[in-house]
Design a protein around this motif. Structure first.
Motif, mmCIF file in Angstrom:
data_model
loop_
_atom_site.group_PDB
_atom_site.id
_atom_site.type_symbol
_atom_site.label_atom_id
_atom_site.label_comp_id
_atom_site.label_asym_id
_atom_site.label_seq_id
_atom_site.Cartn_x
_atom_site.Cartn_y
_atom_site.Cartn_z
ATOM 1 N N GLY A 229 44.263 10.047 28.215
ATOM 2 C CA GLY A 229 44.453 11.414 28.665
ATOM 3 C C GLY A 229 44.380 11.288 30.296
ATOM 4 O O GLY A 229 44.408 10.075 30.674
ATOM 5 N N PRO A 230 44.440 12.561 30.959
ATOM 6 C CA PRO A 230 44.425 13.756 30.107
ATOM 7 C C PRO A 230 45.767 14.092 29.417
ATOM 8 O O PRO A 230 46.743 13.700 29.693
ATOM 9 C CB PRO A 230 44.199 14.804 31.102
ATOM 10 C CG PRO A 230 44.909 14.025 32.430
ATOM 11 C CD PRO A 230 44.597 12.799 32.446
ATOM 12 N N ARG A 231 45.693 14.560 28.187
ATOM 13 C CA ARG A 231 46.598 15.009 27.359
ATOM 14 C C ARG A 231 47.224 16.668 27.624
ATOM 15 O O ARG A 231 46.505 17.172 28.671
ATOM 16 C CB ARG A 231 46.118 15.140 25.832
ATOM 17 C CG ARG A 231 45.666 13.642 25.368
ATOM 18 C CD ARG A 231 45.025 14.025 24.114
ATOM 19 N NE ARG A 231 44.528 12.990 23.255
ATOM 20 C CZ ARG A 231 43.872 12.681 22.255
ATOM 21 N NH1 ARG A 231 43.741 13.684 21.444
ATOM 22 N NH2 ARG A 231 43.293 11.675 21.919
ATOM 23 N N ILE A 232 48.509 16.637 27.265
ATOM 24 C CA ILE A 232 48.879 18.226 27.289
ATOM 25 C C ILE A 232 48.268 19.088 26.037
ATOM 26 O O ILE A 232 48.527 18.695 24.855
ATOM 27 C CB ILE A 232 50.528 18.155 27.176
ATOM 28 C CG1 ILE A 232 50.883 17.346 28.388
ATOM 29 C CG2 ILE A 232 50.652 19.691 27.452
ATOM 30 C CD1 ILE A 232 52.316 17.357 28.763
ATOM 31 N N GLN B 154 47.776 26.624 28.503
ATOM 32 C CA GLN B 154 48.347 25.096 28.726
ATOM 33 C C GLN B 154 47.406 24.694 29.716
ATOM 34 O O GLN B 154 47.308 25.120 30.748
ATOM 35 C CB GLN B 154 49.885 25.060 28.856
ATOM 36 C CG GLN B 154 50.527 25.619 27.763
ATOM 37 C CD GLN B 154 52.203 25.709 28.219
ATOM 38 O OE1 GLN B 154 52.494 25.252 29.417
ATOM 39 N NE2 GLN B 154 53.111 25.892 27.319
ATOM 40 N N THR B 155 47.232 23.230 29.373
ATOM 41 C CA THR B 155 46.613 22.546 30.667
ATOM 42 C C THR B 155 46.451 21.049 30.302
ATOM 43 O O THR B 155 46.867 20.487 29.263
ATOM 44 C CB THR B 155 45.026 22.857 30.771
ATOM 45 O OG1 THR B 155 44.420 22.245 31.721
ATOM 46 C CG2 THR B 155 44.165 22.724 29.404
ATOM 47 N N ASN B 156 46.304 20.267 31.200
ATOM 48 C CA ASN B 156 45.927 18.806 30.981
ATOM 49 C C ASN B 156 44.511 18.686 30.766
ATOM 50 O O ASN B 156 43.571 18.953 31.509
ATOM 51 C CB ASN B 156 46.415 18.083 32.240
ATOM 52 C CG ASN B 156 48.064 17.811 32.450
ATOM 53 O OD1 ASN B 156 48.595 18.668 33.209
ATOM 54 N ND2 ASN B 156 48.632 16.963 31.478
ATOM 55 N N GLY B 157 44.104 17.982 29.769
ATOM 56 C CA GLY B 157 42.466 17.869 29.265
ATOM 57 C C GLY B 157 42.475 17.165 28.140
ATOM 58 O O GLY B 157 43.495 16.489 27.509
ATOM 59 N N ASP C 49 38.689 19.557 30.625
ATOM 60 C CA ASP C 49 39.680 20.036 31.685
ATOM 61 C C ASP C 49 39.168 19.830 33.147
ATOM 62 O O ASP C 49 39.854 20.562 33.997
ATOM 63 C CB ASP C 49 40.134 21.304 31.428
ATOM 64 C CG ASP C 49 38.999 22.251 31.414
ATOM 65 O OD1 ASP C 49 37.883 22.038 31.835
ATOM 66 O OD2 ASP C 49 39.512 23.460 31.436
ATOM 67 N N GLY C 50 38.224 19.118 33.701
ATOM 68 C CA GLY C 50 37.418 19.119 34.626
ATOM 69 C C GLY C 50 36.552 20.264 35.303
ATOM 70 O O GLY C 50 35.846 20.183 35.900
ATOM 71 N N HIS C 51 36.464 21.229 34.138
ATOM 72 C CA HIS C 51 35.548 22.215 34.347
ATOM 73 C C HIS C 51 34.709 22.439 33.094
ATOM 74 O O HIS C 51 33.425 22.695 33.207
ATOM 75 C CB HIS C 51 36.501 23.774 34.827
ATOM 76 C CG HIS C 51 37.193 23.545 35.836
ATOM 77 N ND1 HIS C 51 36.744 23.503 37.342
ATOM 78 C CD2 HIS C 51 38.723 23.409 36.079
ATOM 79 C CE1 HIS C 51 37.848 23.124 37.836
ATOM 80 N NE2 HIS C 51 38.923 23.291 37.466
ATOM 81 N N GLN C 52 35.172 22.733 32.292
ATOM 82 C CA GLN C 52 34.368 22.879 30.942
ATOM 83 C C GLN C 52 33.713 21.753 30.294
ATOM 84 O O GLN C 52 34.374 20.825 30.450
ATOM 85 C CB GLN C 52 35.553 23.532 29.683
ATOM 86 C CG GLN C 52 36.119 24.868 30.112
ATOM 87 C CD GLN C 52 36.690 25.397 28.736
ATOM 88 O OE1 GLN C 52 35.861 25.453 27.720
ATOM 89 N NE2 GLN C 52 37.771 26.069 28.789
ATOM 90 N N THR C 53 32.641 22.056 29.555
ATOM 91 C CA THR C 53 31.839 20.788 29.051
ATOM 92 C C THR C 53 31.766 21.082 27.628
ATOM 93 O O THR C 53 31.388 19.934 26.972
ATOM 94 C CB THR C 53 30.209 20.858 29.689
ATOM 95 O OG1 THR C 53 29.833 21.989 29.360
ATOM 96 C CG2 THR C 53 30.331 20.507 31.111
#
Length: 314
Positions: free
Chosen positions: A233-236, A251-254, A295-299
């Motif tokens: 990852g990060p996946r789409i 949509q995000t990379n995560g 996603d860099g923000h959510q845990t």
């Protein structure tokens, strides 16, 4: 047929077409008495086209036994899909060998995909591997027939496509989708409920591996041991969001997974006679994966919890 107890008739046509056009150039030579070289470059254009047409009668047949789409009590229900995509690639590799005991391989690849946002539709991914035949370099005990160590790294990228869902590729812009007939007469449509992201980048899988191969007892026993670490990852992905925003996901990379494992293979010639031999092969491996990041923000997201939140998913 047709989803009605009064009977019905339907037709389905699916067409899948794929074309790969490739050119290549190879050069091989010995740079010196001790050093060998092989190099190749490639160009490839992959084109994929998929078409589907489906139609069925509705509420039964006007004339029983006449199987024709025009013989429908209500207006015929029909849907069609079409998908077209291309990936242009330029890639190559070089191989070096030194006295047939040191081997170096380097590769690199550029892809340009029609399914990615324009500003990120070209991406590069490399790989490298190095191996050394220790038994060619130093004298080893007679019991060791050969000994080789190796190490490798690869960074592999992929575009915005699920190969099992060829029609589901147009996700870069919001669109209307046919919902079917409403109130038996009016055609309904639905609007995209996933927020597109013009900043998406290609998915990545980064792999590092070290290994050892040895043959013992005049090649009657072989051991191959490898230890690997993958950062997948990060996946789409489509990450769920509050419906009060007007969409159900964005949509995000995560969703990056960290995967570690060990692979062991042992082969042996248990019995060896002039006219009979018995070979035995045993494989064993471990493979554990942890959620490294969302996603860099959510845990947390549903059943997932990132390692940054103090827990891990395996």
């Amino acid at each position: 047929m047709g989803g009605s107890r009064v009977g019905g008739y339907q037709e389905t046509y699916d067409t899948f077409w794929e074309n790969n056009t490739e050119v290549s150039l190879k050069y091989q030579n010995r740079i010196s008495e001790d050093i060998g070289f092989t190099g190749s470059v490639f160009g490839n254009l992959r084109t994929v086209s998929a078409k589907s047409l489906f139609a069925r009668t509705d509420r039964g047949l006007t004339v029983p036994g006449v199987y024709d789409l025009s013989n429908s009590v209500m207006p015929t229900v029909s849907t069609n899909d079409r998908a077209l995509r291309q990936v242009g690639s330029a890639y190559g590799f070089v191989d070096f060998d030194y006295k047939n005991m040191l081997f170096l391989n380097l590769t690199g690849r550029f892809d340009k995909s029609s399914t990615m946002p324009i500003k990120n539709n070209t991406y590069f991914y490399p790989s490298a591997s190095l191996s050394a035949v220790i038994s060619q370099m130093v004298s080893l005990p007679k019991v060791i027939s050969s000994l080789k160590v190796r190490g490798a790294y690869a960074n592999v990228a992929s575009d915005f496509v699920n190969e099992t869902a060829q029609y589901d590729i147009y996700k870069l812009l919001p669109a209307y989708t046919n919902y079917g007939r409403w109130a038996n007469s009016m055609t309904g449509v639905t609007y995209t409920d996933v927020l597109p992201n013009p900043d998406l980048v290609a998915e990545r899988v980064k792999t590092a591996e070290i290994g050892l191969e040895t043959r013992l007892f005049n090649n009657r026993l072989g051991v191959d041991l490898a230890v690997f670490r993958n950062l997948e990852g990060p996946r789409i992905i489509e990450l769920a969001t509050s419906v009060t925003s007007g969409v159900k996901a964005r949509q995000t990379n995560g969703l990056t997974l960290l995967r570690k494992g060990i692979e062991l293979s042992i082969d042996a010639t248990a019995i060896q006679r002039e006219r009979f031999s018995w070979n035995v092969l045993v494989n064993a491996s471990t493979n554990h994966a942890w959620l490294h990041d969302i996603d860099g923000h959510q845990t947390r997201s549903g059943m997932y919890a990132s390692e940054n939140a103090g827990t891990a998913s395996m």
